[in-house]
Motif scaffolding. Structure first.
Motif, mmCIF file in Angstrom:
data_model
loop_
_atom_site.group_PDB
_atom_site.id
_atom_site.type_symbol
_atom_site.label_atom_id
_atom_site.label_comp_id
_atom_site.label_asym_id
_atom_site.label_seq_id
_atom_site.Cartn_x
_atom_site.Cartn_y
_atom_site.Cartn_z
ATOM 1 N N ALA A 1 0.837 -1.198 0.000
ATOM 2 C CA ALA A 1 0.000 0.000 0.000
ATOM 3 C C ALA A 1 0.878 1.256 0.000
ATOM 4 N N ARG A 2 0.280 2.345 -0.408
ATOM 5 C CA ARG A 2 1.018 3.600 -0.627
ATOM 6 C C ARG A 2 2.054 3.924 0.462
ATOM 7 N N PRO A 3 1.671 3.860 1.750
ATOM 8 C CA PRO A 3 2.676 4.280 2.743
ATOM 9 C C PRO A 3 3.845 3.308 2.904
ATOM 10 N N ASN A 4 3.813 2.165 2.231
ATOM 11 C CA ASN A 4 4.936 1.221 2.318
ATOM 12 C C ASN A 4 6.086 1.607 1.397
ATOM 13 N N ILE B 1 -7.274 13.503 -3.051
ATOM 14 C CA ILE B 1 -8.220 12.557 -2.455
ATOM 15 C C ILE B 1 -7.902 11.090 -2.753
ATOM 16 N N HIS B 2 -7.978 10.293 -1.720
ATOM 17 C CA HIS B 2 -7.805 8.832 -1.805
ATOM 18 C C HIS B 2 -9.015 8.264 -2.562
ATOM 19 N N PRO B 3 -8.802 7.315 -3.481
ATOM 20 C CA PRO B 3 -9.942 6.795 -4.250
ATOM 21 C C PRO B 3 -11.057 6.215 -3.378
ATOM 22 N N GLY B 4 -10.694 5.632 -2.250
ATOM 23 C CA GLY B 4 -11.708 5.081 -1.344
ATOM 24 C C GLY B 4 -12.599 6.180 -0.764
ATOM 25 N N THR B 5 -11.996 7.314 -0.433
ATOM 26 C CA THR B 5 -12.752 8.451 0.127
ATOM 27 C C THR B 5 -13.676 9.050 -0.927
ATOM 28 N N GLY C 1 5.578 -0.997 8.391
ATOM 29 C CA GLY C 1 4.323 -0.314 8.717
ATOM 30 C C GLY C 1 3.246 -1.219 9.287
ATOM 31 N N ASP C 2 1.989 -0.932 8.916
ATOM 32 C CA ASP C 2 0.861 -1.542 9.632
ATOM 33 C C ASP C 2 -0.337 -1.862 8.734
ATOM 34 N N VAL C 3 -0.096 -2.053 7.452
ATOM 35 C CA VAL C 3 -1.235 -2.301 6.553
ATOM 36 C C VAL C 3 -1.534 -3.807 6.481
ATOM 37 N N ASN C 4 -2.613 -4.166 5.799
ATOM 38 C CA ASN C 4 -2.984 -5.582 5.724
ATOM 39 C C ASN C 4 -1.878 -6.428 5.093
ATOM 40 N N SER C 5 -1.160 -5.869 4.127
ATOM 41 C CA SER C 5 -0.053 -6.602 3.500
ATOM 42 C C SER C 5 1.029 -6.947 4.518
ATOM 43 N N MET D 1 -9.011 -0.289 15.474
ATOM 44 C CA MET D 1 -8.330 0.093 14.225
ATOM 45 C C MET D 1 -7.642 -1.115 13.603
ATOM 46 N N PRO D 2 -7.900 -1.399 12.324
ATOM 47 C CA PRO D 2 -7.216 -2.552 11.712
ATOM 48 C C PRO D 2 -5.698 -2.417 11.795
ATOM 49 N N GLU D 3 -5.209 -1.186 11.685
ATOM 50 C CA GLU D 3 -3.755 -0.984 11.703
ATOM 51 C C GLU D 3 -3.146 -1.407 13.039
ATOM 52 N N GLU D 4 -3.887 -1.199 14.147
ATOM 53 C CA GLU D 4 -3.353 -1.551 15.465
ATOM 54 C C GLU D 4 -3.193 -3.075 15.580
ATOM 55 N N GLN E 1 -2.065 -4.628 -3.015
ATOM 56 C CA GLN E 1 -3.147 -4.027 -2.197
ATOM 57 C C GLN E 1 -3.566 -2.685 -2.802
ATOM 58 N N HIS E 2 -2.589 -1.846 -3.127
ATOM 59 C CA HIS E 2 -2.874 -0.636 -3.912
ATOM 60 C C HIS E 2 -2.392 -0.893 -5.335
ATOM 61 N N TYR E 3 -3.194 -0.466 -6.304
ATOM 62 C CA TYR E 3 -2.922 -0.882 -7.686
ATOM 63 C C TYR E 3 -3.058 0.254 -8.689
ATOM 64 N N ASN E 4 -3.742 1.351 -8.346
ATOM 65 C CA ASN E 4 -3.842 2.469 -9.294
ATOM 66 C C ASN E 4 -2.443 3.050 -9.527
ATOM 67 N N TYR E 5 -2.244 3.629 -10.724
ATOM 68 C CA TYR E 5 -0.947 4.246 -11.027
ATOM 69 C C TYR E 5 -0.548 5.233 -9.932
ATOM 70 N N LEU F 1 -7.566 12.607 4.010
ATOM 71 C CA LEU F 1 -8.605 11.956 4.807
ATOM 72 C C LEU F 1 -8.956 10.624 4.152
ATOM 73 N N HIS F 2 -8.714 9.533 4.861
ATOM 74 C CA HIS F 2 -9.085 8.247 4.257
ATOM 75 C C HIS F 2 -9.376 7.153 5.270
ATOM 76 N N ARG F 3 -9.076 7.377 6.555
ATOM 77 C CA ARG F 3 -9.249 6.303 7.554
ATOM 78 C C ARG F 3 -10.700 5.848 7.653
ATOM 79 N N ALA F 4 -10.860 4.552 7.847
ATOM 80 C CA ALA F 4 -12.202 3.978 7.968
ATOM 81 C C ALA F 4 -13.011 4.720 9.034
ATOM 82 N N GLY G 1 -5.298 -6.919 -5.121
ATOM 83 C CA GLY G 1 -6.339 -5.885 -5.250
ATOM 84 C C GLY G 1 -7.151 -5.658 -3.985
ATOM 85 N N SER G 2 -8.310 -4.978 -4.161
ATOM 86 C CA SER G 2 -9.141 -4.595 -3.013
ATOM 87 C C SER G 2 -9.975 -5.769 -2.508
ATOM 88 N N GLY G 3 -10.582 -5.542 -1.357
ATOM 89 C CA GLY G 3 -11.461 -6.562 -0.777
ATOM 90 C C GLY G 3 -11.693 -6.248 0.679
#
Ligand code: UD1
Length: 371
Positions: A10-13, A238-242, A97-101, A130-133, A40-44, A206-209, A66-68
């Motif tokens: 993901a981006r912050p990695n 803007i983050h695509p999810g937001t 970091g702390d992402v799902n990956s 928080m999923p990250e925690e 996990q992140h795939y857009n250019y 701004l993008h946190r769940a 990809g997403s899920g």
């Protein structure tokens, strides 16, 4: 020769693995670094642009998940990553970091008895919703090398019973990337593209769940921003999810895509260099990001963190960060203080955030992996 998988997804990695690869490449007789991209992140603009700008070698292995949902994403990464690890096992897996990956790769490593290093270990928000925690805690508990950014991370790990000899205080690899790219960042004046002047605009992310999953919470924040924008232009990559959530909740009226000074200006997500250029020249940052709390400190920019808690408390106690949550009044009041020069917060960050964290990490690996 040690084969090392560097897992990113993901981006912050991406800005965290870049300086470690560069450092490992200085010892070609000792290390064979292999970049694994989970997808996990795939857009250019969420992924590939970072590889180009930060000179990260093209991923040797792409898992393309990809997403899920969280379970789906984590599970898919585990399934695909395990195959790769079984095919030709590495000597060490590095996760950041702390992402799902991060969590998925860590679980695969420990189950296959492959040594694991976690970069940015020990950070805790103490908020298990928080999923990250959860990702942080679980990655730490199964790691063999825990590389930390600051003293309070070491204390958290000791409290959790992690043996002292696994913990290495090395500093912040994200700041390595920030320092390494200063010249490139300074050669861009991205704010000019939006008709803005340096230090005369605010930058928003701004993008946190916890902020974008619920309409009411998102609206509380947008109401505050709607007031602040009357005093200073706000620019929002803007983050695509937001973006999806804004459309879903019919909140588009708060935004514009032109120079309308009364509305928050929406722009596409930016690559590293352009984003850092916007950041460096901003007067104020409003964000729910993890990394920005550290970067704003090093750059001495006031940061209003749109969260109830932070895993980076050092940026509050010592630095220029202020927690404001999604409380409309508090966000407005704290922004006013900063804009009227009444905030007494000043940047102050650990001495090890000096651009040499990856050097220290690789030094440890040179010593410990070749015993
Ligand atoms: C993830 C991290 C978060 C990090 C953030 C930075 C987890 C649990 N969260 O959150 O810690 O701060 O990345 O961005 O791992 N999407 C796209 N294109 C992309 C990527 C995402 O359209 O390239 C959209 C998809 O609709 C996806 C949504 O964004 O469903 C969320 O993406 P996901 O990776 O699940 O989590 P982030 O919110 O990005």
């Amino acid at each position: 020769m040690k084969r090392i998988f560097l897992v990113s997804g993901a981006r912050p990695n991406f800005m965290k693995i870049a300086p470690i690869i560069r450092e490992l490449e200085k010892y070609p007789e000792k290390f064979e670094p292999i970049v694994v991209h989970t997808g996990q992140h795939y857009n250019y603009e969420m992924s590939k642009i970072f590889f180009e700008e930060l000179n990260i070698p093209k991923p040797n292995i792409s898992l393309g998940v990809g997403s899920g949902s969280h379970g789906e994403q984590t599970g898919k990464i585990m399934i695909e990553f395990e195959k790769v690890c079984l095919e030709k096992p590495p000597d060490l897996i590095i996760v950041v970091g702390d992402v799902n990956s991060t969590l998925a790769a860590a679980l695969v490593a420990v189950k296959l008895h492959i040594q694991l290093a976690h970069i940015e270990a020990g950070l805790r928000s103490f908020d298990r919703r928080m999923p990250e925690e959860i990702n942080r805690i679980l990655a730490d508990v199964v790691s063999d090398f825990l590389f930390t950014t600051c003293e309070d991370a070491n204390l958290n790990l000791k409290r959790e019973g992690i043996p002292k000899d696994k913990i290495f205080l090395v500093g912040d690899v994200m700041i390595d990337t920030l320092f390494a790219n200063q010249e490139k960042i300074d050669s861009v004046q991205k704010y000019k593209d939006f008709g803005l002047d340096s230090k005369k605009y605010a930058l928003l992310t701004l993008h946190r769940a916890e902020n974008v999953a619920t309409k009411n919470i998102m609206k509380n924040i947008l109401e505050a921003l709607n007031e602040i924008v009357k005093e200073i232009p706000i620019i929002f990559p803007i983050h695509p999810g937001t973006l999806k959530q804004i459309k879903k909740f019919s909140l588009s009226d708060y935004f514009c895509d032109n120079n309308n000074p009364k509305k928050i200006r929406l722009i596409e997500p930016l690559g590293y260099i352009e984003f850092q250029s916007l950041l460096k020249n901003s007067k104020l940052v409003l964000s729910d990001s993890g990394g920005l709390q550290e970067e704003t400190n090093v750059l001495n920019i006031p940061c209003l963190t749109l969260r109830e808690n932070t895993e980076r408390p050092i940026t509050l106690t010592k630095g220029s960060n202020i927690l404001v949550g999604s409380n409309t009044k508090m966000i407005i009041d704290e922004a006013h203080k900063i804009l009227n020069g009444k905030s007494d917060k000043k940047a102050n960050y650990p001495t090890l955030w000096d651009g040499k964290a990856s050097e220290r990490i690789v030094k440890v690996l040179r010593e410990k992996l070749f015993k």
